[in-house]
Design a protein around this motif. Sequence first.
Motif, mmCIF file in Angstrom:
data_model
loop_
_atom_site.group_PDB
_atom_site.id
_atom_site.type_symbol
_atom_site.label_atom_id
_atom_site.label_comp_id
_atom_site.label_asym_id
_atom_site.label_seq_id
_atom_site.Cartn_x
_atom_site.Cartn_y
_atom_site.Cartn_z
ATOM 1 N N VAL A 40 0.838 -1.207 0.000
ATOM 2 C CA VAL A 40 0.000 0.000 0.000
ATOM 3 C C VAL A 40 0.871 1.255 0.000
ATOM 4 C CG1 VAL A 40 -1.718 1.286 1.346
ATOM 5 C CG2 VAL A 40 -1.955 -1.180 1.074
ATOM 6 N N ALA A 41 1.999 1.226 0.698
ATOM 7 C CA ALA A 41 2.916 2.371 0.678
ATOM 8 C C ALA A 41 3.498 2.576 -0.723
ATOM 9 C CB ALA A 41 4.031 2.173 1.697
ATOM 10 N N ALA A 42 3.796 1.484 -1.428
ATOM 11 C CA ALA A 42 4.277 1.605 -2.812
ATOM 12 C C ALA A 42 3.202 2.217 -3.701
ATOM 13 C CB ALA A 42 4.705 0.238 -3.350
ATOM 14 N N TYR A 43 1.950 1.828 -3.468
ATOM 15 C CA TYR A 43 0.834 2.447 -4.196
ATOM 16 C C TYR A 43 0.756 3.938 -3.853
ATOM 17 C CZ TYR A 43 -3.942 3.659 -5.448
ATOM 18 O OH TYR A 43 -5.041 4.286 -5.972
ATOM 19 N N ALA A 59 9.915 19.014 -10.359
ATOM 20 C CA ALA A 59 11.275 19.562 -10.438
ATOM 21 C C ALA A 59 11.762 20.015 -9.063
ATOM 22 C CB ALA A 59 11.320 20.724 -11.421
ATOM 23 N N LEU A 60 10.849 20.521 -8.254
ATOM 24 C CA LEU A 60 11.205 21.006 -6.925
ATOM 25 C C LEU A 60 11.550 19.847 -5.980
ATOM 26 C CD1 LEU A 60 11.427 23.576 -5.229
ATOM 27 C CD2 LEU A 60 9.028 23.284 -4.633
ATOM 28 N N PHE A 61 10.825 18.747 -6.100
ATOM 29 C CA PHE A 61 11.045 17.568 -5.253
ATOM 30 C C PHE A 61 11.507 16.394 -6.126
ATOM 31 C CE2 PHE A 61 7.796 20.095 -3.055
ATOM 32 C CZ PHE A 61 8.430 20.281 -1.839
ATOM 33 N N ARG A 62 12.585 16.612 -6.866
ATOM 34 C CA ARG A 62 13.099 15.635 -7.810
ATOM 35 C C ARG A 62 13.464 14.313 -7.145
ATOM 36 N NH1 ARG A 62 17.828 14.552 -7.930
ATOM 37 N NH2 ARG A 62 18.499 16.521 -7.076
ATOM 38 N N THR A 63 14.127 14.359 -5.994
ATOM 39 C CA THR A 63 14.543 13.126 -5.311
ATOM 40 C C THR A 63 13.340 12.320 -4.879
ATOM 41 O OG1 THR A 63 16.535 14.233 -4.524
ATOM 42 C CG2 THR A 63 15.908 12.207 -3.406
ATOM 43 N N LEU A 64 12.321 12.979 -4.378
ATOM 44 C CA LEU A 64 11.100 12.295 -3.952
ATOM 45 C C LEU A 64 10.383 11.670 -5.149
ATOM 46 C CD1 LEU A 64 9.428 11.703 -1.447
ATOM 47 C CD2 LEU A 64 8.216 13.854 -1.833
ATOM 48 N N ALA A 65 10.353 12.387 -6.259
ATOM 49 C CA ALA A 65 9.727 11.847 -7.472
ATOM 50 C C ALA A 65 10.510 10.641 -7.995
ATOM 51 C CB ALA A 65 9.635 12.927 -8.548
ATOM 52 N N ASP A 66 11.839 10.704 -7.944
ATOM 53 C CA ASP A 66 12.658 9.575 -8.388
ATOM 54 C C ASP A 66 12.483 8.370 -7.475
ATOM 55 O OD1 ASP A 66 13.632 11.047 -10.493
ATOM 56 O OD2 ASP A 66 15.537 11.552 -9.514
ATOM 57 N N SER A 68 9.884 7.674 -5.722
ATOM 58 C CA SER A 68 8.548 7.144 -5.985
ATOM 59 C C SER A 68 8.552 6.236 -7.201
ATOM 60 C CB SER A 68 7.557 8.292 -6.199
ATOM 61 O OG SER A 68 7.415 9.036 -5.022
ATOM 62 N N GLU A 69 9.364 6.553 -8.168
ATOM 63 C CA GLU A 69 9.493 5.698 -9.360
ATOM 64 C C GLU A 69 10.138 4.357 -9.003
ATOM 65 O OE1 GLU A 69 9.119 4.623 -13.296
ATOM 66 O OE2 GLU A 69 8.427 6.513 -12.436
#
Length: 175
Positions: A40-43, A59-66, A68-69
């Motif tokens: 569920v956390a991965a979802y 772009a502002l939270f690039r590390t978080l977006a990466d 999440s991928e």
Amino acid sequence: MENPILVGLTCGAAFLLAFLLINPPDGRNLLANRWLAVFVAAYGCAMLEIFLHVAGFAALFRTLADFSEVTRFIAPPALYLSISSFVDPDRCVRRKDFLHLTPFAFFLVLMAPHMLSGQNIQIASSALANVLFGFFRMTLPVQTVVYWVLSYRKLRCHQQNIRKIVSSVDQVNLD
């Protein structure tokens, strides 16, 4: 999904559910609930990535977006391990269970330099880069289908075994 409020609420609800599954109120079947919490956390991470892109914060939270991928590679094995633990409540963590997380670990190692520095990954050979990225492009859909099939088989087998052991399946039936 263009509505950032709806996506944000869904993301928050997924993280809340994952948090609650870590330590369920009745305290039963902790391993299964914790693997389900990982799923569920991965979802929730997938929804977070969508939220960051829709709201314009990627772009502002690039590390978080990466990150999440990267978590997409942990969802299918986490669901399978959760189902395995639900159908066998006496099951404990085994070393070989962590082999299911190998694609996640490899992709995390591959993406770590990009997440930390923001620089694109530099691979000397373009042929090697094509093979490597092609492998990861195919791994996620194949992994998802394989774990769905394995999970379905495990649930069907459990359902058939219940009918052999218990005369009344009202309390334990998965239908």
